[in-house]
Design a protein around this motif. Structure first.
Motif, PDB file in Angstrom:
ATOM      1  N   ARG A  32     -11.771  43.532  75.405  1.00 55.31           N
ATOM      2  CA  ARG A  32     -11.199  44.625  74.614  1.00 55.31           C
ATOM      3  C   ARG A  32     -10.065  44.141  73.749  1.00 55.31           C
ATOM      4  NH1 ARG A  32     -10.238  47.986  80.009  1.00 55.31           N
ATOM      5  NH2 ARG A  32      -9.762  45.828  80.598  1.00 55.31           N
ATOM      6  N   ALA A  33      -9.188  43.302  74.309  1.00 55.84           N
ATOM      7  CA  ALA A  33      -8.084  42.734  73.531  1.00 55.84           C
ATOM      8  C   ALA A  33      -8.196  41.218  73.566  1.00 55.84           C
ATOM      9  CB  ALA A  33      -6.740  43.163  74.109  1.00 55.84           C
ATOM     10  N   ILE A  34      -8.199  40.620  72.388  1.00 56.18           N
ATOM     11  CA  ILE A  34      -8.112  39.159  72.262  1.00 56.18           C
ATOM     12  C   ILE A  34      -6.667  38.920  71.862  1.00 56.18           C
ATOM     13  CG2 ILE A  34      -8.956  37.129  71.044  1.00 56.18           C
ATOM     14  CD1 ILE A  34     -11.462  38.846  70.279  1.00 56.18           C
ATOM     15  N   HIS A  35      -5.859  38.537  72.847  1.00 57.60           N
ATOM     16  CA  HIS A  35      -4.422  38.471  72.577  1.00 57.60           C
ATOM     17  C   HIS A  35      -4.011  37.098  72.043  1.00 57.60           C
ATOM     18  CE1 HIS A  35      -0.233  39.437  72.706  1.00 57.60           C
ATOM     19  NE2 HIS A  35      -0.028  38.278  73.293  1.00 57.60           N
ATOM     20  N   PHE A  36      -3.454  37.094  70.826  1.00 61.71           N
ATOM     21  CA  PHE A  36      -3.052  35.858  70.152  1.00 61.71           C
ATOM     22  C   PHE A  36      -1.665  35.409  70.611  1.00 61.71           C
ATOM     23  CE2 PHE A  36      -5.659  34.893  66.214  1.00 61.71           C
ATOM     24  CZ  PHE A  36      -6.747  35.638  66.599  1.00 61.71           C
ATOM     25  N   PHE A  37      -1.538  34.107  70.846  1.00 61.52           N
ATOM     26  CA  PHE A  37      -0.200  33.543  71.055  1.00 61.52           C
ATOM     27  C   PHE A  37      -0.154  32.177  70.381  1.00 61.52           C
ATOM     28  CE2 PHE A  37      -1.031  30.227  74.217  1.00 61.52           C
ATOM     29  CZ  PHE A  37      -2.260  30.620  74.739  1.00 61.52           C
ATOM     30  N   ASP A  38       1.051  31.789  70.040  1.00 61.14           N
ATOM     31  CA  ASP A  38       1.281  30.488  69.399  1.00 61.14           C
ATOM     32  C   ASP A  38       1.726  29.516  70.493  1.00 61.14           C
ATOM     33  OD1 ASP A  38       2.364  28.289  68.164  1.00 61.14           O
ATOM     34  OD2 ASP A  38       3.584  29.412  66.731  1.00 61.14           O
ATOM     35  N   PRO A  39       0.875  28.572  70.861  1.00 58.29           N
ATOM     36  CA  PRO A  39       1.235  27.691  71.981  1.00 58.29           C
ATOM     37  C   PRO A  39       2.416  26.772  71.672  1.00 58.29           C
ATOM     38  CG  PRO A  39      -1.122  27.532  71.447  1.00 58.29           C
ATOM     39  CD  PRO A  39      -0.473  28.273  70.325  1.00 58.29           C
ATOM     40  N   SER A  40       2.829  26.690  70.389  1.00 58.06           N
ATOM     41  CA  SER A  40       3.999  25.862  70.069  1.00 58.06           C
ATOM     42  C   SER A  40       5.298  26.661  70.203  1.00 58.06           C
ATOM     43  CB  SER A  40       3.896  25.293  68.645  1.00 58.06           C
ATOM     44  OG  SER A  40       4.129  26.309  67.688  1.00 58.06           O
ATOM     45  N   ASN A  41       5.177  27.953  70.426  1.00 62.25           N
ATOM     46  CA  ASN A  41       6.348  28.813  70.576  1.00 62.25           C
ATOM     47  C   ASN A  41       6.676  28.901  72.070  1.00 62.25           C
ATOM     48  OD1 ASN A  41       7.835  31.230  71.145  1.00 62.25           O
ATOM     49  ND2 ASN A  41       7.325  32.000  69.117  1.00 62.25           N
ATOM     50  N   GLU A  42       7.764  28.236  72.450  1.00 61.79           N
ATOM     51  CA  GLU A  42       8.017  28.090  73.889  1.00 61.79           C
ATOM     52  C   GLU A  42       8.197  29.426  74.594  1.00 61.79           C
ATOM     53  OE1 GLU A  42      11.080  25.170  74.536  1.00 61.79           O
ATOM     54  OE2 GLU A  42       9.875  23.647  73.480  1.00 61.79           O
ATOM     55  N   LYS A  43       8.843  30.375  73.894  1.00 62.76           N
ATOM     56  CA  LYS A  43       9.061  31.685  74.521  1.00 62.76           C
ATOM     57  C   LYS A  43       7.724  32.383  74.797  1.00 62.76           C
ATOM     58  CE  LYS A  43      12.167  34.754  72.957  1.00 62.76           C
ATOM     59  NZ  LYS A  43      13.178  35.304  72.070  1.00 62.76           N
TER      60      LYS A  43
END
Ligand SMILES: CC(=O)SCCNC(=O)CCNC(=O)[C@H](O)C(C)(C)COP(=O)(O)OP(=O)(O)OC[C@H]1O[C@@H](n2cnc3c(N)ncnc32)[C@H](O)[C@@H]1OP(=O)(O)O
Ligand SMILES: O=CC(=O)O
Ligand SMILES: [Mg+2]
Length: 367
Positions: A32-43
């Protein structure tokens, strides 16, 4: 019959000696949700372990929205997350692990694939390929993945998801969907698509107040139209045509359509509307760019209790599934039954992974 340059008899043959056999049917895993994250963003990266189990798909994004200087750090960060995060990705994962690689003409795409597959190929469920123009892009990725999977000794093929975000991609949408048994689905990429089409918008998905139809003008006694009178306007959906094409192409090839990004993070109301339009038209999920969009996606892409209650009543009333019956003043027959079964089947799939939803659907029977 798949629309591919390969003959039908070869369509399901592995593309490299030692590569896993292609899937014959794309698994219907809730997404239902494909949640995007930036793996270079430590937080952001630090939040990923605690998000496992709270969202259907976590996607490590390597493409747009990751600064050029951070491309390597993003790729390496994703490898770390894929290796070290319990419950993420692979056949036993409670949350799927996807990635969006850089576009095939970029300086990074080749290294994305040659790094990720050996390192975390056993955890990666789906690779999202941006800016896909035609079947040739999928064929390239298909063969390369087979070679990399064979070398890595992977036992199951990594699936491929294309973003529909160029005019040529839209024109070729059917052949893209049928280009490989790896094709898992398509997402709408409204931001790049708008630019490529030279639409005169500046937003990441969603509507536009200028794209509207206006009520006819009132006429005076002599029949003259009062064009200056106040008239109701109705904002239209800029994305209806593309989503509808995408849904048909996906349904024809047995793969899954998704809405894409909704960039106005603060406007949770319009976000929900956009997601719901896509759900009603046939999409199975959407992207989430910010943690607060996950709950919206989960709500919208799970059939409501009211819909399931009604759908089950139709199924019960239709008995052996043929003929016509009256329910609440409305005619139901084989075709409305099939619609109801789409909802009932989806509810069962979701209930199997979402205990809260299961409780709500189970309570329908008791109530
Ligand atoms: C057109 C396209 O290609 S769309 C796809 C590409 N774009 C993306 O992937 C964007 C992903 N999302 C983001 O980069 C961010 O959410 C932004 C830039 C939109 C907003 O970021 P922020 O201004 O930091 O948001 P906000 O302050 O509300 O964040 C609240 C918390 O959630 C975290 N957070 C924000 N977005 C995410 C995310 N996608 N995943 C995990 N955590 C997140 C923040 O790190 C912050 O953590 P903290 O409370 O420990 O400080
Ligand atoms: O990648 C997504 C888009 O909208 O562009
Ligand atoms: Mg894009």
């Amino acid at each position: 019959m798949p629309s591919s340059s390969r003959s039908a008899k070869d369509f399901f043959a592995p593309l490299a000696v030692g590569a896993p056999a292609p899937v014959r049917e794309v698994p219907a895993r809730p997404s239902r949700a494909i949640h995007f994250f930036d793996p270079s963003n430590e937080k952001m990266a630090a939040k990923i372990p605690q998000m496992v189990g709270t969202v259907d798909v976590l996607l490590g994004n390597l493409e747009d929205a990751v600064k050029a200087d951070n491309k390597l750090a993003a790729r390496e960060g994703l490898v770390r997350i894929g290796r070290d995060t319990d419950g993420l990705g692979g056949p036993g994962g409670t949350t799927q692990l996807w990635t969006r690689i850089n576009s095939l003409d970029s300086p990074w795409a080749l290294d994305d694939l040659t790094t990720l597959v050996p390192a975390i190929g056993h955890r990666l469920d789906v690779i999202m390929v941006p800016k896909v123009q035609g079947a040739e892009d999928i064929h390239y990725v298909d063969r390369l993945l087979a070679q990399l999977e064979a070398r890595a000794g992977l036992e199951r093929p990594i699936l491929v998801h294309a973003i529909l975000e160029t005019a040529r991609g839209v024109a070729n949408v059917e052949e893209i969907c049928g280009a490989s048994p790896r094709m898992q689905g398509l997402s709408l990429g409204p931001a790049d698509l708008a630019a490529d089409r030279r639409m005169k918008t500046t937003r990441v998905g969603g509507g536009h107040p200028g794209y509207l139809v206006r009520q006819d003008p009132p006429t005076s006694a002599d029949g003259a139209a009062d064009v200056g009178a106040d008239r109701t306007t109705y904002q239209q959906d800029l994305w209806h045509y593309t989503i509808a094409r995408m849904v048909d192409a996906c349904a024809m090839h047995g793969i899954y359509p998704y809405y894409g990004p909704f960039g106005d993070i603060a406007d949770v109301v319009a976000c929900e509307d956009q997601f719901r339009n896509a759900f009603l038209l046939g999409c199975v999920g959407t992207w989430s760019l910010h943690p607060k969009q996950i709950a919206i996606a989960n709500k919208v892409f799970s059939p409501s209790v009211e819909d399931i209650r009604h759908a089950r009543r139709v199924v019960a009333a239709m008995g052996d599934g043929t003929g016509a019956v009256m329910l609440d003043g409305k005619m139901e027959d084989d075709a409305s039954l099939k619609q109801c079964l789409v909802l009932v089947d989806l509810a069962e799939e979701l209930a199997a992974i979402d205990p809260e939803l299961k409780k709500q659907y189970d309570a329908i029977e008791e109530g």
